[in-house]
Design an enzyme around this catalytic site. Structure first.
Site, PDB file in Angstrom:
ATOM      1  N   LEU F  74      -8.482 -28.613  23.803  1.00 46.35           N
ATOM      2  CA  LEU F  74      -8.029 -27.316  23.307  1.00 46.35           C
ATOM      3  C   LEU F  74      -7.932 -26.276  24.419  1.00 46.35           C
ATOM      4  O   LEU F  74      -7.739 -25.087  24.150  1.00 46.35           O
ATOM      5  CB  LEU F  74      -8.957 -26.852  22.183  1.00 46.35           C
ATOM      6  N   SER F  75      -8.034 -26.719  25.681  1.00 48.86           N
ATOM      7  CA  SER F  75      -7.935 -25.781  26.803  1.00 48.86           C
ATOM      8  C   SER F  75      -6.477 -25.426  27.073  1.00 48.86           C
ATOM      9  O   SER F  75      -5.565 -26.186  26.753  1.00 48.86           O
ATOM     10  CB  SER F  75      -8.548 -26.411  28.052  1.00 48.86           C
ATOM     11  N   HIS F  76      -6.272 -24.249  27.656  1.00 44.58           N
ATOM     12  CA  HIS F  76      -4.930 -23.783  28.014  1.00 44.58           C
ATOM     13  C   HIS F  76      -4.554 -24.294  29.413  1.00 44.58           C
ATOM     14  O   HIS F  76      -5.401 -24.315  30.300  1.00 44.58           O
ATOM     15  CB  HIS F  76      -4.903 -22.244  28.055  1.00 44.58           C
ATOM     16  N   MET F 112     -13.980 -23.768  32.291  1.00 46.12           N
ATOM     17  CA  MET F 112     -13.845 -25.221  32.105  1.00 46.12           C
ATOM     18  C   MET F 112     -13.310 -25.889  33.372  1.00 46.12           C
ATOM     19  O   MET F 112     -13.673 -27.030  33.669  1.00 46.12           O
ATOM     20  CB  MET F 112     -12.943 -25.552  30.917  1.00 46.12           C
ATOM     21  N   GLU F 113     -12.464 -25.187  34.104  1.00 42.98           N
ATOM     22  CA  GLU F 113     -11.956 -25.742  35.349  1.00 42.98           C
ATOM     23  C   GLU F 113     -13.093 -25.897  36.366  1.00 42.98           C
ATOM     24  O   GLU F 113     -13.167 -26.912  37.073  1.00 42.98           O
ATOM     25  CB  GLU F 113     -10.849 -24.835  35.921  1.00 42.98           C
ATOM     26  N   ASP F 127     -19.808 -42.930  41.719  1.00 42.20           N
ATOM     27  CA  ASP F 127     -18.967 -44.121  41.867  1.00 42.20           C
ATOM     28  C   ASP F 127     -19.196 -44.793  43.226  1.00 42.20           C
ATOM     29  O   ASP F 127     -19.308 -46.017  43.309  1.00 42.20           O
ATOM     30  CB  ASP F 127     -17.490 -43.738  41.716  1.00 42.20           C
TER      31      ASP F 127
END
Lengths: 159, 159, 159, 159, 159, 159
Positions: F74-76, F112-113, F127
């Site tokens: 739901l992020s832009h 969020m970024e 990893d």
């Protein structure tokens, strides 16, 4: 009736196909565009001089098949071995029929890849024609044929 | 009639919108799924216990709107400011109507983003129901409303 | 000499352009394919009947420009406002020249988008011709022109 | 001469490889960057303190190989089993040679993956150096070696 | 100690797994969200009426597993055969535990796919709750179980 | 308590930010890796000769920030103007702290970024080290600072 993309608690999952053996899978999906007859005429006549609308849409459909696992949340990433998108044009009726064929030697079917290819091809025709024809409708997106896998062969009967 | 996604020589281009000023753009697109009535009943009744088919499809549609520039070859990458996908369900008729709304303050319209959102939502419902209902058809993918930009407001008249 | 994609400690960064004002940016990049003359003849003559190699490559180049932020690690995601890819063909010399033009009203230049468009178009021609011509070489990938931004206009002098 | 990425009607297709058996495939592609000698000196000397230009480009090339099916419209999605990108630097000549190696057990060759890896690595070096050296040229993008599959081994002779 | 994602010269590579035979691989990864107890209560109670936070996060986790090769630079693209994401909620402790399970018949392990699924699911919960709870912390992202491949079975002991 | 990523009926939406004015936004997120001390020693000492683990992870984090709209449903999609990822290493404690900073002139925040950049950087370290250290744990993923927008400045107090 229950849906196999959910587990017993109703939670969405990518269904476990690890125990299935790969088999040859083919799927054919269709879509229909209804446009003004003059738009279809312009597409057909303009191909060489004015721009190849269906050529652009065909490539978009093939690329769209490859994007299926990004678009359909619970679909499996598959190694596609063949994708083709064809058009049958009836200018007088303002109608373009799309057929997308996908084949792969895989553990699960390629129906969604064929459906996505047909649909993205149709959306791309829409994009290029919407400037002069805002009433375009896409319909009849459906599975036409599938082969391979446990559920066997499916052939759509004429609607 | 000519197509503005091609230049004077008929070569495909991403149309130059750099001289246009951004304005507020809204587009609403629709799609219709025709399923067996019992499939629609299972979707509605199973929502809480068996899995939220339409909830999955809604998210796929919203994500699909964001993937539009990857799918539609000549579309511009746009900064989407709002996406919503809604469903109207008529179980007795085996019919699910989808409405996708997209809004952005941009130099070009968001029709393709709304069309893609509605379509990907429909494909996702198809994916989850195809195991028990192979005859599902997606139709009536069309622009319902748009606002903003030089070409002004468009409202589809009932088909 | 230092590189502005690294900070004072030598760590890679996406350079901060938040304080820059957007200006109109244009970049043109070029690439050259050297093939057998008969391959180029087949491309030119086969366009209508046998398949439009350059049409496919043009679309790949335009789509490639949109994928630049995914490919070039420290590049900024940009709102591209125009992309065009053109070909100049000299069959007798076995030479295809590519020109990619990109325009955007942005805080940073669009050179990488033009370079990527030209390169992906060239790779796509290579892909379609490699079956019959394994000695194809892509060369002369370079910036030809840029305009806009603090560093001003650049025009490549003939090599 | 005809192109196998088009069908008999000249329509673009993803070629059907479903009947082919997977075999071990290796491809090596090359690219050459020509820069100002002082730019190459800065790259070599600055590696530890000022930023590892070639380290960034190597990763971009490896990631680029994985993006090949997104970039090259008619390519097959492949399960890559090995990717490496190496650089040979001649600072006095202002020359950086790139070699990209890709290996996979697959139904079709990995030439495009190697070509894409080499090219994206070159574009990334360009991106990081373009601030101080606008005349950089990328050339000699070519297949150097391939092995596996029906068409057998190919070794490029020195140009 | 050395790292197998680098060659003998210290250059990053995608490790060559072409000589390994595919075997059945399973990996389970976990993550823990710590939120205000009232936020967790709102998530649990609001599921039907106010929005299914964990349903959205589950889908994001499954999609995230499919994006692993795009996110983790040196990871191999793998054909995932099963992905599931589950939540265990302790509202009084303000704690949500995530378990992501991934399975594939492949040449290398699926640990990173499970780790990515758990992490993206956690970030998505964060995204939806950050408006009212800025102090959310994600922790305990770790491999819980793996099976298959040369290194055999791993079972994390309780921390 | 309600969640603004759902509408009044509890349906997930991409929140409408079209009426907001863009302002300068900064967000800093953190993450902590706990490894065996000898693993951290190997990372630090091996940087030049054996491979630059943190350099790879930094690039993955920057690229991860750009993939946020693909990962968080739901992020832009936002036009990022700056991304940086830094590491603070305490080998004796077997601890690596990550700080990701993101800046953009946008209609909504870049938390969020920053969270995604920190997380993907941590997963990438994991990893590369998982071959010799299966007990690695990622924790303390949290927002540390944000600035800009209606909700103002947030500074995390020490945990």
């Amino acid at each position: 009736m229950s849906f196999n993309h959910f587990d017993a608690s109703g939670n969405a999952i990518m269904v476990d196909v690890s125990q299935k053996n790969p088999t040859m899978r083919t799927a054919i999906a269709g879509a229909v565009l209804t446009l003004k007859p003059e738009t279809v005429h312009a597409i057909v006549e303009g191909k060489v001089a004015k721009g190849d609308v269906l050529g652009v849409a065909r490539l978009a459909g093939i690329a769209g098949a490859k994007r299926t696992p990004d678009l359909i949340p619970l679909s499996h990433p598959l190694a596609l071995h063949h994708v083709a998108v064809d058009f049958q044009v009836d200018a007088s009726q303002g109608r373009i029929e799309i057929r997308a064929t996908v084949r792969a030697f895989e553990r699960t079917g390629v129906e969604m890849e064929a459906m996505t290819a047909a649909t993205v091809a149709a959306l791309t025709v829409y994009d290029m024609c919407k400037g002069s024809d805002k009433g375009i409708v896409i319909s009849d997106i459906a599975l036409i044929f599938k082969e391979g896998g446990k559920s066997g062969t499916f052939q759509r009967t004429a609607p």
